[in-house]
Enzyme design. Structure first.
Site, PDB file in Angstrom:
ATOM      1  N   ARG A 121     -23.242 -15.763  26.398  1.00  0.00           N
ATOM      2  CA  ARG A 121     -23.869 -16.241  25.154  1.00  0.00           C
ATOM      3  C   ARG A 121     -24.955 -15.310  24.626  1.00  0.00           C
ATOM      4  NH1 ARG A 121     -23.630 -21.449  27.600  1.00  0.00           N
ATOM      5  NH2 ARG A 121     -21.836 -22.571  26.790  1.00  0.00           N
ATOM      6  N   LYS A 143     -24.809  -6.864  12.039  1.00  0.00           N
ATOM      7  CA  LYS A 143     -23.408  -7.265  11.859  1.00  0.00           C
ATOM      8  C   LYS A 143     -22.612  -6.680  13.016  1.00  0.00           C
ATOM      9  CE  LYS A 143     -22.873  -7.989   6.898  1.00  0.00           C
ATOM     10  NZ  LYS A 143     -22.227  -7.521   5.648  1.00  0.00           N
ATOM     11  N   GLU A 185     -23.055   6.468   1.763  1.00  0.00           N
ATOM     12  CA  GLU A 185     -23.823   5.228   1.971  1.00  0.00           C
ATOM     13  C   GLU A 185     -25.294   5.458   1.581  1.00  0.00           C
ATOM     14  OE1 GLU A 185     -22.637   2.199   2.787  1.00  0.00           O
ATOM     15  OE2 GLU A 185     -20.613   2.745   3.426  1.00  0.00           O
ATOM     16  N   LYS A 227     -32.533  -0.765   3.866  1.00  0.00           N
ATOM     17  CA  LYS A 227     -31.675  -1.751   4.517  1.00  0.00           C
ATOM     18  C   LYS A 227     -32.515  -2.799   5.237  1.00  0.00           C
ATOM     19  CE  LYS A 227     -27.615  -2.944   6.917  1.00  0.00           C
ATOM     20  NZ  LYS A 227     -26.280  -2.625   7.345  1.00  0.00           N
ATOM     21  N   GLU A 237     -26.560 -12.754   4.841  1.00  0.00           N
ATOM     22  CA  GLU A 237     -25.794 -12.472   3.619  1.00  0.00           C
ATOM     23  C   GLU A 237     -25.429 -13.726   2.821  1.00  0.00           C
ATOM     24  OE1 GLU A 237     -22.988  -9.158   3.897  1.00  0.00           O
ATOM     25  OE2 GLU A 237     -21.857 -10.041   2.257  1.00  0.00           O
ATOM     26  N   ARG A 241     -28.204  -9.706   0.401  1.00  0.00           N
ATOM     27  CA  ARG A 241     -27.586  -8.681   1.271  1.00  0.00           C
ATOM     28  C   ARG A 241     -26.269  -8.166   0.695  1.00  0.00           C
ATOM     29  NH1 ARG A 241     -27.443  -8.436   7.885  1.00  0.00           N
ATOM     30  NH2 ARG A 241     -26.152  -6.573   8.010  1.00  0.00           N
ATOM     31  N   ASN A 245     -23.041  -4.142  -0.367  1.00  0.00           N
ATOM     32  CA  ASN A 245     -21.592  -3.956  -0.490  1.00  0.00           C
ATOM     33  C   ASN A 245     -21.211  -3.249  -1.787  1.00  0.00           C
ATOM     34  OD1 ASN A 245     -21.141  -5.269   1.943  1.00  0.00           O
ATOM     35  ND2 ASN A 245     -21.099  -7.281   0.953  1.00  0.00           N
ATOM     36  N   HIS A 248     -17.986  -1.403  -2.193  1.00  0.00           N
ATOM     37  CA  HIS A 248     -17.119  -1.798  -1.085  1.00  0.00           C
ATOM     38  C   HIS A 248     -16.004  -2.747  -1.519  1.00  0.00           C
ATOM     39  CE1 HIS A 248     -20.339   0.092   1.103  1.00  0.00           C
ATOM     40  NE2 HIS A 248     -19.771  -0.140   2.268  1.00  0.00           N
ATOM     41  N   HIS A 252     -12.808  -1.357  -0.162  1.00  0.00           N
ATOM     42  CA  HIS A 252     -12.041  -1.999   0.911  1.00  0.00           C
ATOM     43  C   HIS A 252     -10.580  -2.174   0.524  1.00  0.00           C
ATOM     44  CE1 HIS A 252     -15.473  -3.934   3.431  1.00  0.00           C
ATOM     45  NE2 HIS A 252     -15.141  -2.736   3.851  1.00  0.00           N
ATOM     46  N   HIS A 265     -14.053   5.765   5.307  1.00  0.00           N
ATOM     47  CA  HIS A 265     -14.723   4.642   4.652  1.00  0.00           C
ATOM     48  C   HIS A 265     -15.559   5.131   3.448  1.00  0.00           C
ATOM     49  CE1 HIS A 265     -16.717   0.828   4.240  1.00  0.00           C
ATOM     50  NE2 HIS A 265     -17.908   1.386   4.446  1.00  0.00           N
TER      51      HIS A 265
HETATM   52  N1  GLY Z   1     -22.860  -2.858   5.653  1.00  0.00           N
HETATM   53  C1  GLY Z   1     -23.350  -3.943   4.889  1.00  0.00           C
HETATM   54  C2  GLY Z   1     -24.288  -4.836   5.622  1.00  0.00           C
HETATM   55  O1  GLY Z   1     -24.722  -4.511   6.703  1.00  0.00           O
HETATM   56  O2  GLY Z   1     -24.608  -5.893   5.139  1.00  0.00           O
END
Ligand code: GLY
Length: 362
Positions: A121, A143, A185, A227, A237, A241, A245, A248, A252, A265
């Site tokens: 956990r 993430k 990025e 960030k 998010e 947040r 993106n 993206h 994507h 990417h």
């Molecule tokens: N790569 C986008 C984020 O970390 O929210």
């Protein structure tokens, strides 16, 4: 050494940025954490270059380290690999006071974080990202994920590292194409939040590509700062947040339709950013043509692709299967000027067809 704090109450942590950091990890880590059993997850390429140095540094400071080197590549980011990593955690007798270290690019960071989040956990983990993309984006913000046959990063969680160590020297062994793709990025951060960063990249592109330490420190620290502030405001998010993106959404779709094989990417995101800028123009959100032109000029200087040959209809269909679709509505991040974006769910299929039918280079 530059230190940036990510303030997330009990999940707060520091991002350390400097050169020759990998060989000093044991010494720096020992100031934050009692020596413990440590599983270091990396890939076989990184292991060859940094495995011995990092093991020596950690061992010298009392950490009992075992290295697991994965085969390099996105196709390793699966539940099967995670399962093999759980076996390694048991073999090395890790418990909740132990440590997982992710040393590598986004794939290693994402899967190591996923294993750290779920083994018993959750056990502490730190990130040592070695690609520009991972240094400015995936290692920060918690993430963590593995891929599923139905989609990339579909199985995951938010689980913050205890610290992030960014060694700018690791970029010297990174292929130039990876550096350039990662730089997109950084350019993204300029467009969404920081016009001065964008202008700096325009002026210092040569220094950045020649790995000038001051230029790297500036762009990496500024990106991490941006960030960190966004993640502090919206860790899970729910709204803000999403601006990370930018580029993206269509990016994507391009990656999905080309099986993640044809474009890196950052290359797909670059085209996504340009299309998003065109959408903003079409919708009258900006009448400043330089928003598109300045990004296009950077993408051209970086020699990135500007044509996919994909059918607009296929891109649009793929857009609707993305996990960023909320209640059937597409969500786009659209620039109003360099340094400012809005989040919109008002982009119609008609606008998308018009924009996707117009070549980026006219
Ligand atoms: N790569 C986008 C984020 O970390 O929210």
């Amino acid at each position: 050494m530059k230190t940036i704090r990510v303030n997330l109450s009990e999940n707060s942590y520091n991002i350390y940025i400097d050169k020759i950091l990998v060989g000093r990890i044991g010494e720096i880590l020992a100031t934050e954490k009692k020596p413990c059993k440590t599983l270091l997850i990396t890939d076989s390429n990184i292991d060859k270059v940094y495995g011995p140095i990092i093991t020596e540094s950690l061992s010298q400071h009392g950490f009992c380290v075992r290295i697991v080197a994965l085969k390099p590549g996105e196709d390793q980011k699966t539940l099967e690999t995670a399962s093999a990593l759980y076996d390694a955690c048991f073999d090395h007798k890790l418990d909740r006071s132990s440590l997982i270290i992710a040393l590598g690019g986004g794939v290693v960071g994402d899967i190591s974080g996923f294993v750290a989040a779920t083994f018993m956990r959750g056990i502490p983990f730190i990130q040592i990202p070695t690609t520009l993309l991972a240094q400015v984006d995936s290692s920060i913000g918690g993430k963590v994920a593995v891929n599923h046959p139905k989609g990339k990063n579909m199985i995951g969680s938010f689980y913050q590292p205890k610290a992030v160590f960014i060694d700018t020297d690791t970029l010297s062994t990174l292929p130039a194409t990876e550096l350039v793709a990662g730089l997109m990025e950084v350019i993204k951060y300029g467009v969404i939040r920081d016009a001065a960063l964008f202008e700096y990249i325009e002026n210092a592109l040569r220094d950045i590509l020649q790995l000038n330490h001051h230029a790297l420190l500036k762009i990496i620290a500024t990106s991490c700062q941006i960030k960190a502030r966004v993640v502090e405001e919206d860790e899970k998010e729910t709204h803000l947040r999403a601006i990370l993106n930018y580029g993206h959404t269509i990016g994507h779709a391009i990656e999905t339709l080309t099986d993640y094989k044809k474009y890196r990417h950052g290359e797909a995101v670059a085209m996504g950013m340009l299309y998003a800028s065109r959408i903003a123009q079409e919708m009258g959100l900006t009448n400043d043509n330089t928003v598109f032109e300045r990004q296009l000029s950077l993408v051209k200087r970086l020699g990135l692709p500007l044509y996919t040959g994909l059918k607009p209809g296929d891109i649009i269909k793929t857009l609707y299967s993305d996990k960023k679709v909320i209640s059937g509505k597409l969500r786009f991040i659209l620039p109003t000027k360099i340094g400012e974006v809005i989040i919109s769910d008002q982009v119609t299929e008609e606008i998308l067809y018009r924009v996707l039918n117009t070549p980026l280079l006219r």
